[in-house]
Scaffold this active site. Structure first.
Site, short mmCIF file in Angstrom:
data_model
loop_
_atom_site.label_atom_id
_atom_site.label_comp_id
_atom_site.label_asym_id
_atom_site.label_seq_id
_atom_site.Cartn_x
_atom_site.Cartn_y
_atom_site.Cartn_z
N GLY A 31 0.81 -1.23 0.00
CA GLY A 31 0.00 0.00 0.00
C GLY A 31 0.84 1.27 0.00
O GLY A 31 2.06 1.23 0.12
N ASP B 200 4.29 -4.38 -7.25
CA ASP B 200 3.68 -3.15 -6.72
C ASP B 200 4.27 -1.92 -7.39
O ASP B 200 3.78 -0.80 -7.18
CB ASP B 200 3.88 -3.06 -5.19
N ASN B 201 5.31 -2.11 -8.20
CA ASN B 201 5.90 -0.98 -8.92
C ASN B 201 5.62 -1.07 -10.41
O ASN B 201 6.34 -0.49 -11.23
CB ASN B 201 7.42 -0.94 -8.67
N GLY C 290 2.56 3.66 1.54
CA GLY C 290 3.09 3.83 2.89
C GLY C 290 3.62 5.23 3.13
O GLY C 290 3.81 5.66 4.27
N ASP D 63 8.67 5.49 8.28
CA ASP D 63 8.31 6.81 8.79
C ASP D 63 7.45 7.64 7.85
O ASP D 63 7.07 8.77 8.19
CB ASP D 63 9.59 7.59 9.12
N GLY D 64 7.16 7.13 6.67
CA GLY D 64 6.31 7.88 5.76
C GLY D 64 7.01 9.04 5.05
O GLY D 64 6.38 9.81 4.34
N LYS E 98 4.61 12.26 -2.42
CA LYS E 98 5.43 11.14 -1.94
C LYS E 98 6.35 11.67 -0.85
O LYS E 98 7.13 12.58 -1.09
CB LYS E 98 6.24 10.54 -3.09
N ARG F 12 -1.60 0.05 -9.60
CA ARG F 12 -0.52 -0.89 -9.93
C ARG F 12 -1.08 -2.30 -10.08
O ARG F 12 -2.21 -2.57 -9.65
CB ARG F 12 0.50 -0.91 -8.76
N ASP G 232 7.37 4.78 -9.78
CA ASP G 232 8.18 4.52 -8.57
C ASP G 232 9.67 4.52 -8.86
O ASP G 232 10.31 3.47 -8.91
CB ASP G 232 7.76 3.22 -7.88
P1 AMP Z 1 9.13 0.57 -2.71
O1 AMP Z 1 10.23 -0.43 -2.53
O2 AMP Z 1 9.56 2.00 -2.65
O3 AMP Z 1 8.28 0.28 -3.90
O4 AMP Z 1 8.19 0.43 -1.42
C1 AMP Z 1 7.58 -0.76 -1.04
C2 AMP Z 1 6.57 -0.45 0.01
O5 AMP Z 1 7.19 0.17 1.15
C3 AMP Z 1 5.45 0.48 -0.39
O6 AMP Z 1 4.31 0.06 0.28
C4 AMP Z 1 5.93 1.82 0.14
O7 AMP Z 1 4.88 2.73 0.35
C5 AMP Z 1 6.58 1.40 1.45
N1 AMP Z 1 7.59 2.36 1.89
C6 AMP Z 1 8.82 2.57 1.38
N2 AMP Z 1 9.47 3.52 2.07
C7 AMP Z 1 8.64 3.93 3.05
C8 AMP Z 1 8.72 4.91 4.10
N3 AMP Z 1 9.81 5.65 4.29
N4 AMP Z 1 7.65 5.04 4.91
C9 AMP Z 1 6.54 4.30 4.74
N5 AMP Z 1 6.41 3.38 3.79
C10 AMP Z 1 7.44 3.19 2.95
MG MG Z 2 6.83 1.25 -4.73
#
Ligand code: AMP
Ligand code: MG
Length: 543
Positions: free
Chosen positions: A116, A289-290, A118, A151-152, A139, A216, A299
């Protein structure tokens, strides 16, 4: 006045604060009834309503005038005005309905369950002067129920990389999400960049990215995995109505419609990956998811650009062992991901033979697109799979044999004097593409010259006007790409408060196929100092 181009040019630009929004995703799809912003498993919903978490001192660091014009948004008057407040997450405008989407995904080949948004959240949808609907998505704007333990937030370096690459890809003609703004938050974000137990405080940032949809493959996978077929149908019907509406009239039968929709996604994904291969782009994390349901590059994380041509290259240090997502694996991985999507669509389309036809369409489309790409890169009107096979495979073997800059090689191939007598054709115009120029002296130069003579003969057979061939090649072989070290230089300067480097880079990357003599340095091969420097050659997923 009625054609889309002049409407677009003449449309008045509206300040961000005066835009009207129309939020179809929130309106038409079921949301999470619960709004508690804590990490949790969400069921029976396509999204959760959230609010951005305010930051200390939002400041606009970069702005894409091209994306703003596409949306009909006026350029901001000040770096600390309303735009920075809204696009940094400190203010939600009337009519915006921010949400985080629910999705899952296969990461590195394994089902990872719920992921989701995040740290991303869609603020609202805007209908631009061209009549098209697009999402504005932040983002790095704070935690959501999908943040798990993270940490979002996002750091400046990864945000600059996403901002720059989205726009560079667009101007290269590669399907992509776009970026509107880059806002520095004034807050520190702690990251262990090298995963070596040394976390550091880094400047934080928020990117506002823009796409017709950020749905996605994983949005469908989570619904299938958690057995919510009524939602699979609602989400598919929404995506089709919004983004593939021609299928509604063409295929009144739903099973047939879903199958054709899947086939369309397969074809778009094939074109996308062939475009990545053309420009030497390595996504780096092709988890499901990407993968965009619209066939867009989505992404931007530990992506990279090929410098030396190498099928096995990946910029992602997390993937250095397995190289699952290296340059040469991208087509096969895209197809693997489409198989995951096909499985997720089974609740809608039980006709497995039809889904298999979609997968076959991926292979056929990729093959046709690759052939066309090769023709264009080589400046040929035709390419005969059998007759030209040796010419093509010998070339790629030569490129792989010694570190040869892919971008410079193809761009300068157009400068080989193909009408010169055989003994006058040598590798000189290509010298700048070699990281080890000595390799040319040690036999490689003669092998390459031999290949060039065969190539020149092949080009002469077609007897086409040179101008036509050069135009074809220069459209397919960019002069300027976002070399890894160029992005890093823009990041380093911006971290010191100097925006001139990113601004110059942005202005050049808008014209990737042009010759810009005053910016020749940005087309040069990677300098040796950048070979092993962090951010310039390899990246972790830390962002
Ligand atoms: P990614 O590898 O960037 O595609 O991220 C995979 C998942 O991790 C997705 O659900 C992102 O929203 C979540 N995510 C990555 N970095 C963070 C972050 N710093 N805080 C919250 N969620 C994250
Ligand atoms: Mg992603």
């Amino acid at each position: 006045m009625n054609d889309p181009v002049s409407r677009h040019l003449l449309a008045p630009q509206t300040p961000l604060g005066e835009l009207t929004f129309d939020n179809s995703f929130v309106r038409e799809l079921p949301g999470d009834p619960e709004q508690r912003n804590v990490p949790r498993a969400v069921r029976n919903a396509c999204y959760t309503r959230v609010s951005p978490t305010p930051v200390a001192a939002p400041t606009l660091l970069a702005w894409s005038e091209a994306t703003a014009a596409m949306l009909g948004i006026a350029n901001p008057a000040s770096p600390t005005g309303l735009e920075a407040a809204v696009l940094g997450g400190n203010r939600v405008l009337d009519g915006m309905q921010p949400y985080a989407a629910r999705y899952g995904g296969h990461q590195f080949g394994h089902w990872a369950g719920q992921l989701g948004d995040g740290r991303a959240m869609t603020l609202a949808e805007v209908i631009g002067p061209d009549g098209a609907r697009r999402e504005l998505q932040l983002k790095g704007a704070g935690r959501t129920p999908y943040s798990r333990t993270a940490d979002g937030r996002a750091v400046l370096r990864s945000s600059v990389r996403e901002f720059l690459c989205s726009e560079a890809m667009h101007f290269l003609g590669v399907p992509t999400t776009r970026a509107l703004s880059l806002v520095g938050t004034g807050d520190a974000v702690v990251r262990d960049m090298f995963y070596d137990g040394n976390p550091q405080a880094e400047p934080g940032a928020v990117v506002c990215r823009v796409a017709p949809s950020f749905v996605r493959f994983g949005n469908f996978e989570i619904l299938a995995a958690q057995d919510e077929p009524h939602l699979s149908k609602r989400l598919a019907d929404y995506v089709i109505a919004q983004h593939f509406s021609h299928l509604l009239q063409e295929h009144p039968d739903p099973t047939e419609r879903y199958a054709t929709w899947f086939e369309t996604i397969c074809r778009r994904t094939a074109v996308l990956v062939s475009e990545w291969m053309r420009v030497g782009f390595v996504h780096g994390v092709m988890n499901t998811d990407n993968m965009s349901i619209l066939g867009l590059t989505i992404d931007y994380g530990p992506y990279g650009w090929l410098e030396g041509y190498d099928l096995g290259w990946t910029p992602n240090t997390t993937d250095a062992e397995g190289r699952r997502y290296c340059y040469g694996n991208q087509p096969g991985i895209a197809q693997w991901n489409l198989v995951r999507l096909a499985n997720a669509l089974l609740p809608l389309c039980s006709d497995t033979a039809a889904l298999e036809r979609g997968l076959a369409a991926f292979a056929n489309t990729f093959e046709a697109a690759s052939d066309q790409m090769l023709r264009n890169k080589l400046g040929l009107a035709t390419l005969d799979r059998e007759g030209d096979d040796a010419l093509v495979s010998d070339l790629f073997a030569l490129l792989q044999a010694t570190e040869t800059d892919m971008t410079l090689f193809f761009r300068n191939l157009a400068r080989i004097p193909i009408d010169a007598p055989d003994q006058a054709i040598d590798a000189a115009p290509l010298r700048i593409a070699f990281y080890d120029e000595a390799a040319l002296a040690h036999g490689h130069g003669e092998k390459l010259a031999n290949w060039l003579r065969r190539y020149a003969m092949r080009v002469r057979q077609e007897a086409r006007p040179a101008t036509e061939r050069l135009a074809q090649m220069n459209q397919a072989n960019p002069k300027y790409v976002l070399r890894n070290y160029l992005a890093q230089q823009a990041i380093d300067a911006l971290a010191q408060g100097d925006a001139s480097v990113i601004e110059r880079l942005m202005s050049v990357l808008k014209h990737p196929y042009d010759e810009l003599p005053q910016h020749e340095d940005l087309a040069a091969r990677r300098p040796e100092w950048a070979r092993h420097k962090a951010g310039c050659s390899a990246l972790s997923c830390s962002s």
